[in-house]
Design an enzyme around this catalytic site. Structure first.
Site, short mmCIF file in Angstrom:
data_model
loop_
_atom_site.label_atom_id
_atom_site.label_comp_id
_atom_site.label_asym_id
_atom_site.label_seq_id
_atom_site.Cartn_x
_atom_site.Cartn_y
_atom_site.Cartn_z
N PRO A 2 0.83 -1.20 0.00
CA PRO A 2 0.00 0.00 0.00
C PRO A 2 0.87 1.26 0.00
CG PRO A 2 -0.81 -1.59 1.61
CD PRO A 2 0.52 -2.10 1.12
N GLU A 3 0.53 2.21 -0.87
CA GLU A 3 1.27 3.46 -0.95
C GLU A 3 0.50 4.54 -0.19
OE1 GLU A 3 2.54 4.31 -4.96
OE2 GLU A 3 2.97 2.20 -5.38
N HIS A 94 -5.49 -15.25 9.00
CA HIS A 94 -4.31 -14.40 9.21
C HIS A 94 -4.65 -13.09 9.92
CE1 HIS A 94 -2.38 -17.24 6.53
NE2 HIS A 94 -3.25 -16.95 5.58
N ARG A 113 1.38 -12.33 4.90
CA ARG A 113 2.82 -12.48 4.72
C ARG A 113 3.62 -11.99 5.93
NH1 ARG A 113 4.21 -10.08 -1.11
NH2 ARG A 113 6.21 -11.07 -0.63
N ARG A 156 22.23 15.44 -7.57
CA ARG A 156 21.88 14.01 -7.57
C ARG A 156 21.85 13.47 -9.00
NH1 ARG A 156 20.27 11.87 -2.85
NH2 ARG A 156 19.92 13.37 -1.14
#
Length: 277
Positions: A2-3, A94, A113, A156
């Protein structure tokens, strides 16, 4: 994983159900996820009212009376399900942690997971927590400006996509929304970050919050495991212009120029080689 928009969406669902209510019961179904749960987790949560919520990058902070905050990360495939306590519904597989309130709300942390995490931190010391201390600017904050990005990218030589994903520079951005932002701004993902012009950094500073807000309004992007706190899917995946659309005609320049996919730092990057320079 998830972002930012997905975490923000989950946090808001959690907040709507729990803020202002007392946590009456905590059930720990296993002692750990990525790391062991705090030994005093139940002690710090049970009997305390939830004062407020905060998102920092991809983390959720639940602030409690007594001066403690619960820090939560959903990991790769974790989700938070909000419902009502006392129903006869079978708990999902889970489900490792369950919180219930005196108002009857129920939150279950489901993580097949087990890459997620739960920790405790004093509310006054949240930003000093080892997982938060080195995070960069929030992309939805007033700090997200063209000059600020130009300063971050100065010198950069790494690809601009890598720079945008660097959590020490900008906190919370992920693969989906970086691909979408670079496309909207016409910036090639392999460009060195230091080569961006002032106009390009200004465009990014405008596009990134816009995309994130649009995604939040749509409930996030449901591509694999992610669902909102109420169990429904997000809808922003239907609005992706490039992410996951390899071979599809570019929405800007047409059928003769399909979206391409390359791999950068082990992640798929989707872009239009014609529109993005």
């Amino acid at each position: 994983m998830p972002e930012l928009p997905e975490v923000e969406t989950v946090m808001r669902g959690f907040r709507d159900a729990f803020e202002g209510h007392r946590i009456s019961h905590v059930t720990v179904n296993r002692p750990d996820l990525r790391w062991p749960f705090p030994a005093d987790l139940r002690e710090k949560l049970e009997g305390h009212h939830v004062l407020s919520f905060r998102r920092r990058a991809k983390y959720i902070l639940v602030r409690l009376e007594g001066g403690w905050s619960m820090l939560l990360h959903l990991g790769m495939s974790g989700r938070l399900t909000i419902g009502r306590a006392g129903t006869n519904a079978t708990p999902p597989a889970h489900e490792h942690l369950v919180l219930e309130t005196d108002s009857g709300a129920r939150a279950g942390l489901v993580d097949p997971r087990r890459f997620g995490m739960v920790d405790l931190v004093r509310t006054s010391e949240e930003d000093s927590h080892r997982l938060l201390a080195h995070l960069g600017m929030e992309p939805l904050s007033d700090a997200m400006t063209g000059p600020a990005l130009a300063e971050l990218f100065r010198g950069r030589r790494s690809p601009i996509k890598s720079a945008l994903l660097d959590q020490k520079l900008i906190a919370g951005l992920g693969n989906i929304y970086v691909c979408e932002a670079l496309f909207r701004c016409g910036i090639h993902p392999e460009r060195q970050a230091c080569t961006l012009t002032g106009e390009e950094t200004a465009a990014l500073a405008e596009a990134i919050p816009q995309i994130l807000e649009q995604a939040i309004a749509s409930g996030g992007s449901s591509l694999r495991d992610y669902v909102q706190a109420d169990g429904t899917k997000g809808a922003f995946q239907d609005l992706h212009l490039v992410y996951g659309r390899e071979g599809v005609p570019c929405p800007n320049c047409g059928a003769e120029h399909p979206i391409q996919r390359i791999t950068q730092a082990g992640r798929s990057t989707f872009f239009c080689p014609t529109c993005q320079k």
